[in-house]
Design a protein around this motif. Structure first.
Motif, PDB file in Angstrom:
ATOM      1  N   ARG A 141       0.826  -1.205   0.000  1.00 54.50           N
ATOM      2  CA  ARG A 141       0.000   0.000   0.000  1.00 54.50           C
ATOM      3  C   ARG A 141       0.869   1.267   0.000  1.00 54.50           C
ATOM      4  NH1 ARG A 141      -3.090  -3.279   3.420  1.00 54.50           N
ATOM      5  NH2 ARG A 141      -2.377  -2.327   5.357  1.00 54.50           N
ATOM      6  N   ILE A 183      -9.472   5.570   4.865  1.00 52.57           N
ATOM      7  CA  ILE A 183      -9.155   5.529   3.434  1.00 52.57           C
ATOM      8  C   ILE A 183      -8.853   4.079   3.081  1.00 52.57           C
ATOM      9  CG2 ILE A 183      -7.648   6.266   1.558  1.00 52.57           C
ATOM     10  CD1 ILE A 183      -7.111   8.834   2.961  1.00 52.57           C
ATOM     11  N   TYR A 184      -9.697   3.507   2.258  1.00 52.66           N
ATOM     12  CA  TYR A 184      -9.472   2.117   1.844  1.00 52.66           C
ATOM     13  C   TYR A 184      -8.248   2.015   0.938  1.00 52.66           C
ATOM     14  CZ  TYR A 184     -14.007   0.538   3.668  1.00 52.66           C
ATOM     15  OH  TYR A 184     -15.057   0.196   4.478  1.00 52.66           O
ATOM     16  N   ASN A 185      -7.742   0.816   0.795  1.00 56.99           N
ATOM     17  CA  ASN A 185      -6.589   0.557  -0.084  1.00 56.99           C
ATOM     18  C   ASN A 185      -6.907   0.999  -1.509  1.00 56.99           C
ATOM     19  OD1 ASN A 185      -6.345  -0.908   2.261  1.00 56.99           O
ATOM     20  ND2 ASN A 185      -5.802  -2.832   1.280  1.00 56.99           N
ATOM     21  N   GLY A 186      -5.892   1.484  -2.192  1.00 55.66           N
ATOM     22  CA  GLY A 186      -6.026   1.777  -3.614  1.00 55.66           C
ATOM     23  C   GLY A 186      -5.315   0.718  -4.438  1.00 55.66           C
ATOM     24  N   ASN A 216      -7.304   1.690   7.233  1.00 57.49           N
ATOM     25  CA  ASN A 216      -7.844   1.181   5.962  1.00 57.49           C
ATOM     26  C   ASN A 216      -9.108   0.349   6.173  1.00 57.49           C
ATOM     27  OD1 ASN A 216      -6.644  -1.161   7.028  1.00 57.49           O
ATOM     28  ND2 ASN A 216      -6.046  -1.914   5.005  1.00 57.49           N
ATOM     29  N   GLU A 270      -7.716  11.427  -2.199  1.00 58.69           N
ATOM     30  CA  GLU A 270      -8.146  11.558  -0.799  1.00 58.69           C
ATOM     31  C   GLU A 270      -6.966  11.895   0.106  1.00 58.69           C
ATOM     32  OE1 GLU A 270     -10.674   8.384   0.679  1.00 58.69           O
ATOM     33  OE2 GLU A 270     -11.458   8.019  -1.335  1.00 58.69           O
ATOM     34  N   TYR A 271      -5.823  11.253  -0.145  1.00 52.87           N
ATOM     35  CA  TYR A 271      -4.621  11.556   0.640  1.00 52.87           C
ATOM     36  C   TYR A 271      -4.154  12.991   0.384  1.00 52.87           C
ATOM     37  CZ  TYR A 271      -3.645   6.870   2.452  1.00 52.87           C
ATOM     38  OH  TYR A 271      -3.690   5.695   3.146  1.00 52.87           O
ATOM     39  N   ASN A 276      -8.405   7.620  -7.153  1.00 51.63           N
ATOM     40  CA  ASN A 276      -9.339   8.235  -6.202  1.00 51.63           C
ATOM     41  C   ASN A 276      -8.766   8.264  -4.791  1.00 51.63           C
ATOM     42  OD1 ASN A 276     -11.177   8.546  -8.285  1.00 51.63           O
ATOM     43  ND2 ASN A 276     -12.276   6.646  -7.819  1.00 51.63           N
ATOM     44  N   LYS A 277      -8.137   7.167  -4.387  1.00 48.38           N
ATOM     45  CA  LYS A 277      -7.561   7.098  -3.036  1.00 48.38           C
ATOM     46  C   LYS A 277      -6.399   8.081  -2.886  1.00 48.38           C
ATOM     47  CE  LYS A 277     -10.648   4.352  -2.123  1.00 48.38           C
ATOM     48  NZ  LYS A 277     -11.788   4.890  -1.366  1.00 48.38           N
ATOM     49  N   PHE A 336     -12.004   0.869  -4.772  1.00 50.62           N
ATOM     50  CA  PHE A 336     -10.574   0.799  -4.463  1.00 50.62           C
ATOM     51  C   PHE A 336      -9.666   1.341  -5.579  1.00 50.62           C
ATOM     52  CE2 PHE A 336     -12.513  -2.950  -2.254  1.00 50.62           C
ATOM     53  CZ  PHE A 336     -12.441  -2.423  -0.972  1.00 50.62           C
TER      54      PHE A 336
END
Length: 363
Positions: free
Chosen positions: A18, A158-161, A140, A353-354, A349-350, A345
């Motif tokens: 990740r 924040i889920y995994n990308g 996550n 978010e970061y 997009n992830k 995921f």
């Protein structure tokens, strides 16, 4: 903006994957990113070709004061705007102190499981120190936020990308079977390290029962760890069980699989959200996994995979035999798994978010 990711090492775990994928995603969006590891141990060799600068603390510190001092000097030298910590809670406490003394913004990315750390846990005080010094704490899974009791003002999910570009360079099933001399027509795969957190005992007991009745099924074990040799010895007579150690190109094996499995030992470990589940979903493979923790946020039982009870190898056997013999159901579950993962995921997009969190911290 410069982000410094810090971890103990870059061994072959989900957290490390990740961290690398996020770093690559940040680079694509023009964010400066560097990585500092506390020991020179790297399984994911592709990091050396990524363009990401890797730093390593030199030598083994004599004590924790020396470690904190070295971290202080190294972080000061790199001079990031934000320090993002992925390490163990123990290492995180020294990284946090050094970063705090330098006035750096701190993000804790160490909530990657859903195992509770209560008052009597040996890491309870470390958790308190880490949480106190962090500006934001990213988990996550919702299960991880709850079990770690992350303060609401600091906790973020924040889920995994997953980087879908990884799907562009996968070997064919036939090529992989030929390379590893896999003769069986069906392949079941479990990707996990060999330690007490992952229930290889459950997986392999089920595998043995199926192999006794059906010689056309191969069971792949992808991972390494302290319990690997013991399992190899125990199942050495079964030629349909393949111990293939850690593989960086894991998608090749998932692609060749009919069903993927993740068995966890909930006595010692509750999953956050597992990379291996997400990778399987993006390749349209149904997953059978132990219920509990963040896994329940990803697998909708009977819709995109199956949730099974902990330590129940007979239930695992039943679900595996059902999917092996029912191609249409496998395809249906796989399609639903892909839709779910593609919606939830995506790495781009992830990463956004970061970046929003980074900007909010700095502004």
């Amino acid at each position: 903006m410069k982000i410094l990711h810090i971890n103990d090492n870059i061994l072959g775990g989900g957290k490390e994957q990740r961290m690398i994928q996020l770093s690559e995603g940040l680079l694509l969006k023009g964010i400066k990113v560097e990585i500092l590891i506390l020991e020179d141990r790297i399984d994911y060799k592709r990091i050396n070709e990524s363009g990401i600068k890797i730093h390593c603390l030199e030598g083994k510190p004599k004590n924790y004061l020396t470690l904190t001092s070295r971290l202080y000097r190294k972080i000061k030298e790199i001079d990031p705007d934000i320090v993002q910590i992925w390490s163990s809670l123990l290492s995180a406490s020294f990284i946090s102190v050094a970063s705090f003394l330098l006035g750096k913004k701190i993000i804790g990315s160490y909530v990657t499981v859903a195992t509770s750390i209560d008052f009597f846990h040996k890491h309870f005080l470390l958790k308190k120190i880490d949480f106190m010094l962090a500006d934001k704490i990213i988990a996550n899974s919702n299960a991880g936020l709850r079990s770690f009791k992350v303060p609401h003002k600091k906790g973020i999910l924040i889920y995994n990308g997953f980087d879908k570009a990884r799907l562009n360079s996968i070997k064919s099933s036939e090529e992989l079977k030929l390379q590893y001399n896999i003769k069986e027509s069906n392949i079941i795969t479990m990707v996990a390290r060999f330690d007490k957190a992952k229930d290889y005992n459950m997986y392999l007991k089920s595998a043995q029962l199926i192999c006794d009745e059906n010689k056309s099924v191969a069971f792949l074990c992808l991972g390494k760890g302290p319990m690997e040799e013991a399992y190899k010895k125990k199942y050495k007579e079964n030629k349909s069980i393949y111990f293939l150690s850690f593989q960086e190109n894991i998608l090749n094996f998932v692609n060749a699989s009919d069903v993927c499995v993740l068995c966890s030992d909930n006595r010692f470990h509750l999953e956050g959200v597992s990379n291996s589940i997400i990778e399987s979903m993006f390749l349209k493979k149904p997953v059978i996994a132990t219920s509990g923790g963040g896994t329940d946020e990803v697998i909708i039982n009977g819709n995109n995979g199956f949730l099974i009870s902990p330590s129940n190898h007979l239930q695992l056997k039943e679900k595996l035999e059902y999917l092996i013999s029912n191609n249409q159901e496998r395809l249906k579950l796989g399609e639903e798994a892909f839709k779910f993962a593609n919606n939830k995921f995506d790495l781009g997009n992830k990463t956004d978010e970061y970046i929003k969190i980074y900007n909010d911290l700095l502004n």
